[in-house]
Motif scaffolding. Structure first.
Motif, mmCIF file in Angstrom:
data_model
loop_
_atom_site.group_PDB
_atom_site.id
_atom_site.type_symbol
_atom_site.label_atom_id
_atom_site.label_comp_id
_atom_site.label_asym_id
_atom_site.label_seq_id
_atom_site.Cartn_x
_atom_site.Cartn_y
_atom_site.Cartn_z
ATOM 1 N N ALA B 262 -0.906 10.461 4.089
ATOM 2 C CA ALA B 262 -2.073 9.335 4.973
ATOM 3 C C ALA B 262 -1.787 9.220 6.186
ATOM 4 O O ALA B 262 -2.389 9.559 7.733
ATOM 5 N N GLU B 263 -0.184 9.321 6.671
ATOM 6 C CA GLU B 263 0.407 9.762 7.746
ATOM 7 C C GLU B 263 0.258 10.950 8.946
ATOM 8 O O GLU B 263 -0.368 10.591 9.943
ATOM 9 N N LEU B 266 -3.539 10.766 9.744
ATOM 10 C CA LEU B 266 -3.851 10.269 11.072
ATOM 11 C C LEU B 266 -3.364 10.565 12.683
ATOM 12 O O LEU B 266 -4.060 10.799 13.158
ATOM 13 N N TRP B 274 -2.591 6.303 16.713
ATOM 14 C CA TRP B 274 -3.069 6.128 14.845
ATOM 15 C C TRP B 274 -2.068 5.320 14.191
ATOM 16 O O TRP B 274 -2.306 4.361 13.129
ATOM 17 N N ARG B 275 -1.391 4.778 15.275
ATOM 18 C CA ARG B 275 -0.627 3.496 14.286
ATOM 19 C C ARG B 275 -1.423 2.144 14.209
ATOM 20 O O ARG B 275 -1.212 1.154 12.990
ATOM 21 N N TYR B 278 -2.804 3.175 11.018
ATOM 22 C CA TYR B 278 -2.768 3.082 10.191
ATOM 23 C C TYR B 278 -2.101 1.520 8.942
ATOM 24 O O TYR B 278 -2.058 1.142 8.437
ATOM 25 N N GLU B 282 -2.902 -0.817 6.227
ATOM 26 C CA GLU B 282 -1.728 -1.400 5.489
ATOM 27 C C GLU B 282 -1.948 -2.941 5.171
ATOM 28 O O GLU B 282 -2.051 -3.579 3.993
#
Lengths: 357, 361
Positions: B262-263, B266, B274-275, B278, B282
């Protein structure tokens, strides 16, 4: 139990990736006790290691004797370290030290058999000849550091309308001639670079890819060969996983990209995979436990193709897509080495497989 | 040593099957956790003699051995949700601990349950059954002439298609196949293939507005958040992205798709934002499982949440495509080991808590 110590870089220990820990969980099943350590954990005087074990999902440190086998395939280790282990009777899983990129190229060039795969290499001390190679190779070249791995520092340089387009780490920079001269001078101050013509190995949708032929010694010490396409970021130039790439099963990938020609390509790849590792081994005295080939495929005309050899690796990165199979191959090779070098070892008698209930 | 039998289609255990790696990894790792693990299919059970013709993996060799009914039967793999498996699991229930007592709800029931609840509503995609051609017309009118249709009972993207109406023509886009109908031809196609079967009061198809969860390069994609109970029965999760075949409409692997962490994905797709994406994922991964558990009557061992991300100006909007409750065979992505570890630890948790009380093992 066969004990195997795996030499890793220090950062791997602080944050064990799930793959290494999976290997440590799986080892038990093969009668192997696997631990991790890095160069600083070795006490050469007492011949002990402050090693990292995993028990029931919890990692813990324990002092242990030198193991039966030292797997140095991930971190090569200093020469003195390897010597100390060999002197103490530990067998190295990867005693082979790979020649440099340039030496490998020379060796293969002189021995001719795989010449059609080779991409010309030119080792440069300074930026003076870059212009010449740009002219010679259709205004597109690739520069990579003489010593480097994992696609780090690889650049593609193309010249368009007197501007220099440089792609590095998925990013495009456009420089004028003067800027480029300054930039290339700065690059060559730190390192020497290898220059190659740019090989267009791209998918239909424009992403760079290569086929990793992953030959690892396993059961009986024979090479087990796997094929994994690695498809990179469309904006980038290398197809490794650091830059957000992915993999697919080889047959599906070839079929998607080449349709009916796929079978022909697969046969060609298998031929390289079946012959190259042993051929490469025949030039060296020391046994290499791994040969990894990065093969690019150029499209020629409508349905034609040409294989190109990007690189020969001797210290494997984990190959996505075949992780578990690869781990099993490694365990089988550990067992093979153990049986070969410790034929009378006492612990061998202990059968670790528990009978069914 | 705990004995665990994992219910799965043993015939699938050959190299090249998409779950082969997971299967071998589970077998190899079990030993480390003091678990004697084997696989079996429904037909391997001899309920009269209380034995199972079990398939073990010894080092890298498959071995058949007759064993007693184990302390734990893991019926959480996707295959274990079929009728034959449910039947055999019900029979074994008296003598063993079942890992996944929750059989899962249909798509429609899941949707209704979440719509009536009070959290995560914003993630739901409006879903409606399609019984008549009028239903379809009004829904098409409501959602800009485009609908995503999926079978009411279906999995793995089978039978799903997209329908679009342009200039009086109906365009159907199924897996790598496009067909066009004129408005005269369409009703007969509708009655044959989409309308409820004669004598069936439930709709055959459900309709949803089209969510463009796509890569920059145009392939359909979604994020699979895989939630598994682990040590002490606590939820753990990993997430990865499934990317579909460029010509397909769903992003599952059966259609020639592939997986990505996923990281990395993204970062490629959303650049600097992206953060934030993400973090939102989560948030779903941590909050949703407990909430979902509170809505259903029995303990669920694992949950697979399929989340679509539609690109917006600010970043992305999130939608839940589906909730899966039988995902005990983990996709062979790089984080799979964490899930397998959790699974093995959950066996211990179940054994420690229920074996004594039920006099098993």
């Amino acid at each position: 139990m066969i004990t195997v110590g795996r030499l890793v870089l220090r950062q791997y220990q602080r944050n064990i990736n799930s793959l290494l820990s999976a290997m440590m969980y799986m080892a038990n099943h093969f009668g192997i006790r696997l631990f991790l350590f890095s160069g600083n954990d070795i006490n050469f005087k007492s011949k002990t290691i402050d090693a990292l074990f995993i028990e029931y999902g919890i990692s813990m440190r324990n002092t242990t004797l030198f193991p039966h086998l030292l797997d140095n395939s991930q971190a090569i280790g200093r020469e003195s370290t390897r010597e100390a282990f060999t002197k103490a009777g530990t067998i190295l899983v990867q005693p082979f030290v790979k020649p440099s990129k340039m030496q490998t190229f020379q060796l293969l060039l002189e021995n001719k058999r795989f010449n059609e795969l080779l991409i010309p290499h030119f080792l440069l001390d300074g930026p003076e000849l870059l212009e010449k190679y740009l002219r010679e190779f259709n205004r597109q070249i690739v520069m990579k550091p003489e010593k480097g791995s994992g696609g780090i520092g690889v650049m593609k340089i193309s010249k368009k309308n007197n501007k220099y387009h440089i792609i590095s780490e998925n990013e495009l920079t456009v420089l004028s001639k003067n800027e480029w001269i300054a930039c290339s001078n700065a690059l060559f101050q730190k390192k020497r670079y290898i220059v190659q013509p740019y090989i267009q190995s791209r998918t239909k949708s424009g992403a760079p890819f290569d086929i990793r032929i992953h030959a690892r010694r396993g059961k009986g010490g024979n090479f087990i060969v796997d094929y994994a396409p690695r498809i990179g970021n469309p904006a980038g130039i290398v197809s490794n996983m650091h830059s957000g790439g992915y993999t697919l099963p080889i047959d599906i990938f070839l079929k998607l990209e080449w349709g009916e020609t796929a079978k022909e390509i697969q046969a060609g790849l298998s031929e390289i995979g079946d012959t190259f590792p042993e051929y490469y081994q025949s030039f060296f005295d020391q046994t290499t436990s791994f040969v990894g080939l990065d093969i690019g495929i150029e499209r020629i005309a409508k349905n034609g193709f040409r294989f190109r050899l990007f690189e020969v690796n001797a210290y494997p990165a984990f190959c996505p897509g075949i992780i578990i199979k690869d781990a099993v191959t490694q365990f089988e090779y550990y067992r093979y080495l153990y049986e070969k070098y410790y034929p009378n070892d006492q612990v061998r008698q202990r059968d670790v497989l528990k009978p069914a209930q | 040593m705990i004995t665990v039998g994992k219910l799965w289609n043993v015939r699938k255990m050959h190299e090249g099957h998409k779950f082969y790696d997971t299967y071998t990894a589970i077998c190899h790792m079990a030993n480390h956790f003091d678990i004697d693990l084997f696989f079996f299919s429904p037909e391997d059970v001899d309920i009269e003699n209380m034995t199972i013709d079990a398939l073990f993996l010894e080092r890298s060799r498959q071995v058949r051995r007759k064993v007693r009914i184990p302390a734990i039967v893991d019926d959480s793999a996707d295959f274990a949700n079929n009728k034959l498996c449910r039947e055999i699991a019900q029979k074994l229930k008296r003598y063993t601990i079942l890992v996944q007592p929750f059989a899962g709800y249909s798509k429609m029931k899941t949707y209704q349950l979440l719509r009536e609840g009070d959290r995560f509503k914003e993630l739901l995609i409006p879903t409606a059954p399609v019984k008549t051609i009028e239903d379809l017309e009004s829904l098409l009118g409501q959602y800009d002439g485009r609908l995503f249709m999926k079978p009411r009972n279906g999995s793995g993207g089978r039978g799903a298609f997209m329908i679009e109406i342009t200039r009086g023509q109906y365009k159907l886009h199924a897996k790598r196949k496009k067909t066009t109908f004129s408005s005269e031809d369409f009703p007969s196609y509708f009655h044959q293939n989409i309308a409820p079967l004669p004598g069936n009061r439930y709709a055959r198809y459900l309709a949803q507005p089209v969510i463009n969860s796509e890569r920059l390069t145009g392939e359909a994609c979604d994020v699979r958040i895989h939630v598994q109970r682990g040590a002490g029965g606590a939820f753990t999760h990993t997430s990865f992205v499934r990317i579909g075949h460029p010509e397909g409409i769903v992003s599952n692997l059966a259609g020639g798709g592939y997986l990505m962490p996923a990281e990395g994905f993204l970062r490629n797709e959303f650049g600097k934002s992206w953060r934030g994406i993400y973090a939102k994922l989560e948030e779903i991964a941590i909050g949703f499982p407990e909430y979902w558990q509170s809505l259903i009557p029995v303990t669920t061992a694992n949950i697979g949440i399929d989340v679509g991300i539609q690109k917006t100006l600010k970043g992305g909007s999130f939608h839940i495509f589906e909730i899966n409750s039988h995902c005990g065979m983990v996709f062979p992505h790089i984080q799979a080991f964490r899930i397998i570890q959790a699974l093995l630890e959950y066996y211990h948790h179940l054994y420690d808590n229920f074996a004594m009380e039920r006099n098993i093992g």
